[in-house]
Design a protein around this motif. Structure first.
Motif, PDB file in Angstrom:
ATOM      1  N   ILE A 291       1.070  -1.251  -0.052  1.00  0.00           N
ATOM      2  CA  ILE A 291      -0.188   0.120  -0.029  1.00  0.00           C
ATOM      3  C   ILE A 291       0.880   1.195  -0.141  1.00  0.00           C
ATOM      4  CG2 ILE A 291      -1.627   1.573   1.339  1.00  0.00           C
ATOM      5  CD1 ILE A 291      -2.768  -1.366   2.203  1.00  0.00           C
ATOM      6  N   MET A 292       1.892   1.257   0.910  1.00  0.00           N
ATOM      7  CA  MET A 292       2.886   2.303   0.741  1.00  0.00           C
ATOM      8  C   MET A 292       3.505   2.624  -0.679  1.00  0.00           C
ATOM      9  SD  MET A 292       4.898   2.289   4.392  1.00  0.00           S
ATOM     10  CE  MET A 292       3.882   2.517   6.031  1.00  0.00           C
ATOM     11  N   ALA A 293       3.647   1.453  -1.369  1.00  0.00           N
ATOM     12  CA  ALA A 293       4.027   1.607  -2.599  1.00  0.00           C
ATOM     13  C   ALA A 293       3.233   2.302  -3.582  1.00  0.00           C
ATOM     14  CB  ALA A 293       4.766   0.252  -3.172  1.00  0.00           C
ATOM     15  N   ILE A 294       2.226   1.853  -3.602  1.00  0.00           N
ATOM     16  CA  ILE A 294       1.313   2.465  -4.550  1.00  0.00           C
ATOM     17  C   ILE A 294       0.933   3.860  -4.161  1.00  0.00           C
ATOM     18  CG2 ILE A 294      -1.092   1.605  -3.561  1.00  0.00           C
ATOM     19  CD1 ILE A 294      -1.878   1.233  -6.685  1.00  0.00           C
ATOM     20  N   GLY A 295       1.006   4.160  -2.899  1.00  0.00           N
ATOM     21  CA  GLY A 295       0.655   5.522  -2.426  1.00  0.00           C
ATOM     22  C   GLY A 295       1.965   6.448  -2.633  1.00  0.00           C
ATOM     23  N   THR A 296       3.364   5.843  -2.959  1.00  0.00           N
ATOM     24  CA  THR A 296       4.477   6.432  -2.938  1.00  0.00           C
ATOM     25  C   THR A 296       4.281   6.807  -4.680  1.00  0.00           C
ATOM     26  OG1 THR A 296       5.474   5.610  -1.325  1.00  0.00           O
ATOM     27  CG2 THR A 296       6.857   6.504  -3.166  1.00  0.00           C
ATOM     28  N   LEU A 297       4.081   5.848  -5.401  1.00  0.00           N
ATOM     29  CA  LEU A 297       3.709   6.227  -6.783  1.00  0.00           C
ATOM     30  C   LEU A 297       2.480   7.118  -7.246  1.00  0.00           C
ATOM     31  CD1 LEU A 297       3.718   2.455  -8.449  1.00  0.00           C
ATOM     32  CD2 LEU A 297       5.681   4.196  -8.234  1.00  0.00           C
ATOM     33  N   ALA A 298       1.718   7.134  -6.469  1.00  0.00           N
ATOM     34  CA  ALA A 298       0.745   8.283  -6.666  1.00  0.00           C
ATOM     35  C   ALA A 298       1.359   9.761  -6.188  1.00  0.00           C
ATOM     36  CB  ALA A 298      -0.340   8.068  -5.589  1.00  0.00           C
ATOM     37  N   LEU A 299       2.291   9.669  -5.407  1.00  0.00           N
ATOM     38  CA  LEU A 299       2.825  10.883  -4.916  1.00  0.00           C
ATOM     39  C   LEU A 299       3.884  11.523  -6.033  1.00  0.00           C
ATOM     40  CD1 LEU A 299       3.556  10.500  -1.198  1.00  0.00           C
ATOM     41  CD2 LEU A 299       1.674  11.988  -2.107  1.00  0.00           C
ATOM     42  N   ILE A 304       7.581  16.932 -10.490  1.00  0.00           N
ATOM     43  CA  ILE A 304       8.712  17.392 -10.974  1.00  0.00           C
ATOM     44  C   ILE A 304       9.905  17.437  -9.570  1.00  0.00           C
ATOM     45  CG2 ILE A 304       8.473  19.863 -10.164  1.00  0.00           C
ATOM     46  CD1 ILE A 304      10.874  18.432 -13.002  1.00  0.00           C
ATOM     47  N   GLU A 305       9.198  17.195  -8.283  1.00  0.00           N
ATOM     48  CA  GLU A 305       9.945  17.191  -7.109  1.00  0.00           C
ATOM     49  C   GLU A 305      10.833  16.139  -7.120  1.00  0.00           C
ATOM     50  OE1 GLU A 305       7.744  18.078  -3.663  1.00  0.00           O
ATOM     51  OE2 GLU A 305       6.807  19.990  -4.566  1.00  0.00           O
ATOM     52  N   VAL A 306      10.339  15.030  -7.882  1.00  0.00           N
ATOM     53  CA  VAL A 306      11.452  13.602  -7.780  1.00  0.00           C
ATOM     54  C   VAL A 306      12.775  14.031  -8.296  1.00  0.00           C
ATOM     55  CG1 VAL A 306      11.664  11.640  -8.878  1.00  0.00           C
ATOM     56  CG2 VAL A 306       9.374  12.141  -8.074  1.00  0.00           C
ATOM     57  N   PHE A 307      12.747  15.062  -9.305  1.00  0.00           N
ATOM     58  CA  PHE A 307      14.110  15.313  -9.606  1.00  0.00           C
ATOM     59  C   PHE A 307      14.761  16.584  -8.854  1.00  0.00           C
ATOM     60  CE2 PHE A 307      11.506  13.725 -13.073  1.00  0.00           C
ATOM     61  CZ  PHE A 307      12.116  12.805 -13.394  1.00  0.00           C
ATOM     62  N   GLN A 308      14.269  17.009  -7.753  1.00  0.00           N
ATOM     63  CA  GLN A 308      14.803  17.944  -7.169  1.00  0.00           C
ATOM     64  C   GLN A 308      15.065  17.570  -5.685  1.00  0.00           C
ATOM     65  OE1 GLN A 308      11.476  20.857  -7.311  1.00  0.00           O
ATOM     66  NE2 GLN A 308      12.087  21.247  -9.406  1.00  0.00           N
ATOM     67  N   GLY A 309      14.528  16.341  -5.075  1.00  0.00           N
ATOM     68  CA  GLY A 309      14.735  15.932  -3.829  1.00  0.00           C
ATOM     69  C   GLY A 309      13.969  14.457  -3.904  1.00  0.00           C
ATOM     70  N   VAL A 310      13.809  14.167  -2.387  1.00  0.00           N
ATOM     71  CA  VAL A 310      13.142  12.870  -2.207  1.00  0.00           C
ATOM     72  C   VAL A 310      11.501  13.171  -1.803  1.00  0.00           C
ATOM     73  CG1 VAL A 310      12.845  10.806  -0.856  1.00  0.00           C
ATOM     74  CG2 VAL A 310      15.279  11.707  -1.361  1.00  0.00           C
ATOM     75  N   LYS A 312       8.540  11.541  -0.283  1.00  0.00           N
ATOM     76  CA  LYS A 312       8.039  10.944   0.583  1.00  0.00           C
ATOM     77  C   LYS A 312       6.869  10.935   1.252  1.00  0.00           C
ATOM     78  CE  LYS A 312      11.422   9.292   3.521  1.00  0.00           C
ATOM     79  NZ  LYS A 312      12.163   9.263   4.482  1.00  0.00           N
ATOM     80  N   MET A 313       6.195   9.853   1.296  1.00  0.00           N
ATOM     81  CA  MET A 313       4.888   9.848   2.171  1.00  0.00           C
ATOM     82  C   MET A 313       4.808  10.432   3.296  1.00  0.00           C
ATOM     83  SD  MET A 313       2.450   6.609   2.703  1.00  0.00           S
ATOM     84  CE  MET A 313       2.349   6.184   1.143  1.00  0.00           C
ATOM     85  N   ALA A 318       1.484   7.409   6.694  1.00  0.00           N
ATOM     86  CA  ALA A 318       2.207   6.133   6.688  1.00  0.00           C
ATOM     87  C   ALA A 318       1.824   5.214   7.969  1.00  0.00           C
ATOM     88  CB  ALA A 318       3.808   6.035   6.749  1.00  0.00           C
ATOM     89  N   ALA A 319       1.809   5.968   9.046  1.00  0.00           N
ATOM     90  CA  ALA A 319       1.248   5.462  10.378  1.00  0.00           C
ATOM     91  C   ALA A 319      -0.104   5.120  10.212  1.00  0.00           C
ATOM     92  CB  ALA A 319       1.280   6.666  11.596  1.00  0.00           C
ATOM     93  N   LYS A 320      -1.087   5.824   9.614  1.00  0.00           N
ATOM     94  CA  LYS A 320      -2.508   5.472   9.145  1.00  0.00           C
ATOM     95  C   LYS A 320      -2.403   4.078   8.568  1.00  0.00           C
ATOM     96  CE  LYS A 320      -5.509   8.730   8.395  1.00  0.00           C
ATOM     97  NZ  LYS A 320      -6.085  10.001   7.848  1.00  0.00           N
TER      98      LYS A 320
END
Length: 409
Positions: A291-299, A304-310, A312-313, A318-320
């Motif tokens: 679930i965290m993986a598909i949530g991360t893919l959605a983020l 463009i922020e993928v190319f500027q930093g990390v 993260k959910m 993540a706790a929920k």
């Protein structure tokens, strides 16, 4: 943003964050007294706190096996990741690593920070490994041997095609899926899952990490680490590292969306694998990272922020997920909800838009066809405004306690 600031922005996360904090404290108090097991469980928390949380719910025997399996492969991965190790030194270690795990005195200095501590004291992990049941040891040795050989192959080989990409991800993650399926079966809790479904579980997680970690990998010193396949990125840039520059932003996002679309083809297999699980603790262990993986893919998608930093959910979400994932209904709701979020971010001028939409439709159809989906709730983690108000009042009342609690590490 600090933890308290994050809570003030998302007060609905408070309960789950407190539960997670309690769980972490509980794990810290349950470190085994034996030096080799104490080291192993302490290192598990240090190299992967989220994994340490989900592993703790497993039964004692299986928990020990999975803990050591993870640390053995983390050790192997540390050797592969260390770009300062000369190739002629690295290759024989990767190929023989499955033998070293039987040596109670073996260790090898490499890596940085916690990973260096792990490798400098790897003999503790080997001693714990030697105490496992033979069925667990055989499974761990087999996967370690195959993974080491695959890593060695790709030390000398670039990821050129999508087939290469799938093969590399099989060696470093798909085999983890196969190994976990073997451990689950050896515990007597589950039927042995097919290799293809087990492989997809690993590939979905690995590809998500590779997408998210673009900038960290491309900026690795002394040498860049490049896992995005040339077959994909060469459609958008002359060199993979060009994607991080501002003038390449439009093409970079198109390439990113292409990579996410590729990862989505494994989701259907993952849903099938999880739906076949019988043991609730094993189910949660598998489902939470997916679930965290598909949530991360959605983020990451169209971001463009993928190319500027990390990217993260947020910790509260993540706790929920950790707190609320208990049944396949929860999984279907999460996959459907994050797929809906992905759909909402599609730019229909994107060259992969139609394929992205097609793969998201497949995921949502599987969720709908299960008959378990709550179709009224597109976002399984959304909160109602009244609940937000109540939680905000609670936050203000217990803020001093939160400050004290989260300041202790």
């Amino acid at each position: 943003m600090g933890v308290v600031g994050a809570i003030l922005e998302h007060p609905e996360d408070l309960v789950a964050l407190l539960k997670l904090k309690v769980a972490v404290r509980k794990i810290e108090k349950q470190i085994p007294p034996e030096p080799h097991w104490g080291f192993s469980y302490t290192m598990l928390q240090r190299v992967s706190r989220s994994f340490a949380i989900v592993i703790q719910q497993l039964g004692p025997e299986l928990r020990n096996a999975v803990c050591i399996f993870y640390l053995v492969l983390r050790g192997l991965d540390t050797i592969e990741d260390d770009t300062s190790i000369p190739t002629d030194t690295k290759l024989p270690i990767l190929n023989s690593f499955h033998q070293h795990i039987y040596d109670p005195d073996w260790h090898f200095s490499c890596g940085v920070k916690d990973y260096k501590v792990l490798m400098d004291n790897f003999h503790y992990v080997s001693n714990a490994f030697l105490e496992l049941d033979k069925s667990y040891k055989d499974a761990i040795e087999d996967i370690t041997k195959r993974m080491g050989a695959g890593m060695a192959k790709f030390i000398c080989k670039e990821v050129e095609t999508v087939d290469d990409y799938d093969e590399y991800c099989h060696y470093v993650a798909g085999l983890v899926g196969l190994g976990l399926s073997k451990l689950f079966h050896a515990s007597g809790s589950e039927k042995l899952a097919s290799d293809s479904l087990s492989n997809s579980m690993g590939l979905f997680l690995q590809k998500t990490n590779i997408i998210r970690d673009y900038l960290e990998d491309i900026n690795e010193v002394p040498k860049s680490r490049m896992f995005w396949p040339r077959e994909i990125w060469s459609k958008y840039a002359d060199k993979l590292e060009d994607l991080k520059y501002e003038e390449s932003s439009d093409k970079a996002v198109e390439c990113l969306n292409d990579m996410v679309t590729d990862a989505l083809r494994h989701a259907e297999d993952c849903l099938q694998y999880m739906s076949d699980l019988q043991d609730i603790s094993i189910f949660r262990f598998c489902a939470i990272p997916q679930i965290m993986a598909i949530g991360t893919l959605a983020l990451c998608f169209n971001n463009i922020e993928v190319f500027q930093g990390v990217v993260k959910m947020r910790r509260g979400l993540a706790a929920k997920i950790i707190d609320q994932t208990k049944t396949m209904t929860d999984v279907y709701n999460a996959f459907y909800g994050f797929s809906h979020l992905l759909k909402s971010k599609i730019n229909y001028k994107d060259p992969n838009a139609s394929l992205t939409l097609k793969r998201l439709d497949v995921i949502q159809k599987v969720c709908l066809d299960s008959g378990l989906l709550d179709k009224r709730q597109r976002d399984p983690y959304e909160s109602r405004s009244r609940f937000n108000l109540i939680v905000m009042i609670i936050v203000l009342l217990v803020l001093p306690i939160l400050l004290a609690l989260f300041s202790k590490k």
